[in-house]
Design an enzyme around this catalytic site. Sequence first.
Site, PDB file in Angstrom:
ATOM      1  CB  CYS A 230      46.282 -11.615 -11.188  1.00 38.97           C
ATOM      2  SG  CYS A 230      45.098 -10.732 -11.354  1.00 38.97           S
TER       3      CYS A 230
ATOM      4  CB  CYS B 149      42.262 -11.727 -17.772  1.00 38.83           C
ATOM      5  SG  CYS B 149      43.584 -12.911 -17.597  1.00 38.83           S
TER       6      CYS B 149
END
Length: 329
Positions: free
Chosen positions: A78, A231
Amino acid sequence: MQMLKVHGSNNDFFILDEKNLENSITEDELSKLARVVCDRQNGLHGGADGILFVTAGHSGVAGRMRVINADGSEASMCGNGIRTVARYLNEKNGLDKFKVETMFADLEVKKSENFVPSVPAYDAEISPVSFSATDLKMNVENKTKLIDDYIPQLSKTIKFSAVAVPNPHLIAFVSHDVLVGSELGRIASYLNNGKNPIFPDGVNVSFVQIQKPKQIFVRTYERGVGYTNACGTAMSASSLMYVLLHPEQAGTGQLISVFNPGGMVKTCVHQREDGSYWMSLIGNATFVAEVTVDQSAAFKGDFKEAIWNETNEQDAYEEFAAQVQGGSR
């Protein structure tokens, strides 16, 4: 147990350090905790996109980061999350440049110059990069890779590129009208239904609008989450494809401004001597609140006694986000 509510570009998480657990938890319990705590309707203080579970890691790193999505599944990386973990470990250990262990690689992170005062920023390495259909778990007409090409089952007018960084990403450069329309949701929900033959394990899907040279806007439907404010790996993957497909606008070693529904980051695409790529992802690492909650109550979704202490950093970030979003139009 104690947690920290954080975000990068309003892609929000709870950092949970295993040292701050009342009792150790199993893998099934960690997955359940993420589903309960992060639930947007009934979770803790509006929920989150996931839990960033921090452990000691092996020697040579400052810590290990695991990414547990809101649906309880685990992501390999991430980009927005690792910046917040970098800040957490920096303030905990007093290190400005170090490595964080992730599922597939030990990634270098470092403190960066703040974009504006009161909005701390960090720089994170995004890698490894692969275009291989095998690594992507992609099945498209026996293709070994997909670069700026059609997938007829998805659309007859939109071209796609696929890259793992290491999370799998499907990227399309589109007009503004398509960017804000319903096609992203239609395509991404199908590709993440667990039944489709193209990406049976799901894939992150991003639509990208080129706004001007070295400036793009990325909208992402994230595997295991759904629509997200941002993201980090998607913005990194989109930047890589931007450099590869539009070299007249941006090249390796050049900073790219990447806008998203939650704010803005800077990226830079690098190429090693062996031809492989990696990206720098530079953006905010905001601490929203310090949280204390009874561990057994959390598993039951009972947050009535949770203690939530705001840091007051969010106001500064929202002011920054409003400024940059105005500049991206």
